[in-house]
Design a protein around this motif. Structure first.
Motif, PDB file in Angstrom:
ATOM      1  N   ALA A  19       0.817  -1.218   0.000  1.00 53.75           N
ATOM      2  CA  ALA A  19       0.000   0.000   0.000  1.00 53.75           C
ATOM      3  C   ALA A  19       0.847   1.264   0.000  1.00 53.75           C
ATOM      4  O   ALA A  19       0.307   2.373  -0.040  1.00 53.75           O
ATOM      5  N   ASP A 148      -6.668  -7.213   2.620  1.00 50.97           N
ATOM      6  CA  ASP A 148      -7.430  -6.237   1.833  1.00 50.97           C
ATOM      7  C   ASP A 148      -7.751  -4.975   2.633  1.00 50.97           C
ATOM      8  O   ASP A 148      -7.610  -3.853   2.130  1.00 50.97           O
ATOM      9  N   PHE A 149      -8.189  -5.155   3.877  1.00 52.37           N
ATOM     10  CA  PHE A 149      -8.599  -3.996   4.675  1.00 52.37           C
ATOM     11  C   PHE A 149      -7.406  -3.127   5.050  1.00 52.37           C
ATOM     12  O   PHE A 149      -7.524  -1.911   5.182  1.00 52.37           O
ATOM     13  N   GLU A 152      -6.718  -0.960   2.095  1.00 49.23           N
ATOM     14  CA  GLU A 152      -7.754   0.066   1.996  1.00 49.23           C
ATOM     15  C   GLU A 152      -7.617   1.116   3.088  1.00 49.23           C
ATOM     16  O   GLU A 152      -7.935   2.296   2.881  1.00 49.23           O
ATOM     17  N   ASP A 155      -5.740   4.226   2.128  1.00 49.87           N
ATOM     18  CA  ASP A 155      -6.510   5.128   1.264  1.00 49.87           C
ATOM     19  C   ASP A 155      -7.541   5.910   2.073  1.00 49.87           C
ATOM     20  O   ASP A 155      -7.724   7.120   1.874  1.00 49.87           O
ATOM     21  N   LEU A 156      -8.231   5.223   2.982  1.00 47.33           N
ATOM     22  CA  LEU A 156      -9.238   5.904   3.804  1.00 47.33           C
ATOM     23  C   LEU A 156      -8.595   6.949   4.716  1.00 47.33           C
ATOM     24  O   LEU A 156      -9.143   8.041   4.908  1.00 47.33           O
ATOM     25  N   ARG A 184      -4.170  -3.368  -5.403  1.00 47.30           N
ATOM     26  CA  ARG A 184      -5.335  -2.511  -5.226  1.00 47.30           C
ATOM     27  C   ARG A 184      -5.260  -1.369  -6.235  1.00 47.30           C
ATOM     28  O   ARG A 184      -4.220  -0.719  -6.364  1.00 47.30           O
ATOM     29  N   ALA A 187      -6.211   4.792  -5.876  1.00 44.60           N
ATOM     30  CA  ALA A 187      -7.381   5.602  -5.535  1.00 44.60           C
ATOM     31  C   ALA A 187      -7.147   7.059  -5.905  1.00 44.60           C
ATOM     32  O   ALA A 187      -6.013   7.558  -5.907  1.00 44.60           O
TER      33      ALA A 187
END
Length: 353
Positions: A19, A148-149, A152, A155-156, A184, A187
């Motif tokens: 990430a 996965d989380f 993410e 990004d959040l 991923r 974003a």
């Protein structure tokens, strides 16, 4: 794409690297230690840096400083260590800095034990530090979701400029499962024009942190309140499993969610219309999952605590159906038969276990 057999904690570490996490500050504590171990070996190879702080307080404040530069930053701990980070997390919320924080929970209160628990639910979802802030809380239930989380979460955190908590537990962190190390999609995120860059590149940013007048203090908090309202409207997530025609709903997240799914399947084989609501965002809590309760005669929450999420379920249900709790404590996990036995007990159902 091939899958790799990984511990949950290792999946978190690999996801962070992929990430774009460049900085990790933390202090090892069981059962989260493999995250530090994995990143200490692999993060430098990806151009990142890991520093073991002298304790959890130092580590979260290192994250505070690093996040202000706009870098992607993560820390990880387990329940007693997570408690020590709470003042720093309140400061991160106040200054709207994006940091990913992993809590691989262990039992308590106090030093407790090394078994899985969900007793940190209140601490994570209600803002464990001072000041009444909120933070996004994601609840994985398997190795793939841990991966996965975590991806993410970065990004959040960048999108909303907020701490994001990955709420795992000692069972998920230590269990090995196949994980697909998928990419991923990039974003669309806002520019980090708020980041500091030294004296010459110092950002012109207003820090909503310290207010000498009540008027400014209220304005700062109203700004955060509006942001939290936007997050609440757009981020609620859950899994509904065989819930469309359900007369009885089981509600469980994380480890309890995966056990409850087995209980639903066993109940369906007996002709009982039982479904599952598995919250994925614990904050914002998925109230929308309970918007339509037509035909639902009762709800059972399954938790590894004295009963915490059950309060949010009751608020969401608003007395439209009776809500009961089945819980285990001290690192013990419920079986599917236990859940079904409790379901039959409170709703007077003929259940075979």
């Amino acid at each position: 794409m091939s899958k790799e057999l990984m511990k949950g904690n290792e999946a978190i570490g690999e996801a962070a690297i992929r990430a774009g996490c460049k900085l990790f500050f933390g202090y090892p504590i069981t059962p989260s230690t493999e995250i530090v171990e994995y990143l200490s070996k692999h993060l430098p190879k990806a151009g990142g840096t890991l520093l073991q702080g002298e304790d959890e307080v130092a580590s979260i404040n290192m994250c505070y400083g690093a996040a202000s530069t706009g870098a992607r930053v993560m820390t990880a701990s387990s329940s007693p260590g997570f408690s020590l980070k709470q003042e720093g997390m309140s400061y991160l919320a106040a200054t709207e800095l994006p940091v990913v924080v992993v809590n691989v929970t262990r039992t308590g209160p106090g030093l407790g034990g090394l078994g899985p628990t969900q007793a940190d639910y209140f601490q994570c979802t209600k803002g464990g530090g001072h000041g009444g802030y909120r933070q996004i809380v994601l609840a994985p239930s398997k190795g793939q979701e841990l991966y996965d989380f975590t991806m993410e979460a970065f990004d959040l955190a960048d999108k909303y400029r907020t701490p994001v908590v990955i709420l795992s537990d000692g069972f998920l962190g230590q269990m090995m499962e196949p994980v697909e190390l998928k990419k991923r999609p990039k974003a669309e995120l806002p520019a980090k024009d708020w980041a500091v860059g030294g004296c010459k590149g110092r950002a012109k940013r207003k820090v909503a942190n310290y207010a000498l007048t009540n008027e400014i203090g209220e304005a700062n908090n109203l700004h955060l309140e509006a942001k939290y309202a936007e997050m609440k409207d757009s981020l609620q997530r859950w899994e509904a499993f065989q819930a469309e025609d359900a007369e009885y709903l089981i509600v469980g997240y994380g480890t309890c969610g995966r056990i409850a799914k087995s209980a639903v399947l066993k109940a369906r084989k007996q002709g009982l219309k039982v479904g599952l609501i598995r919250p994925i965002t614990l904050w914002p809590f998925p109230e929308e999952a309970f918007a339509n309760l037509d035909g639902v005669k009762g709800i059972l929450t399954v938790e590894l605590n004295f009963g915490q999420m059950v309060e949010d379920v009751k608020l969401a249900v608003e007395c439209r159906a009776p809500v009961y709790l089945h819980n285990r404590l001290g690192g013990m996990l419920p079986s599917e038969n236990e859940i079904l036995r409790k379901l039959g007990q409170v709703f007077d159902l003929a259940v075979e276990v």
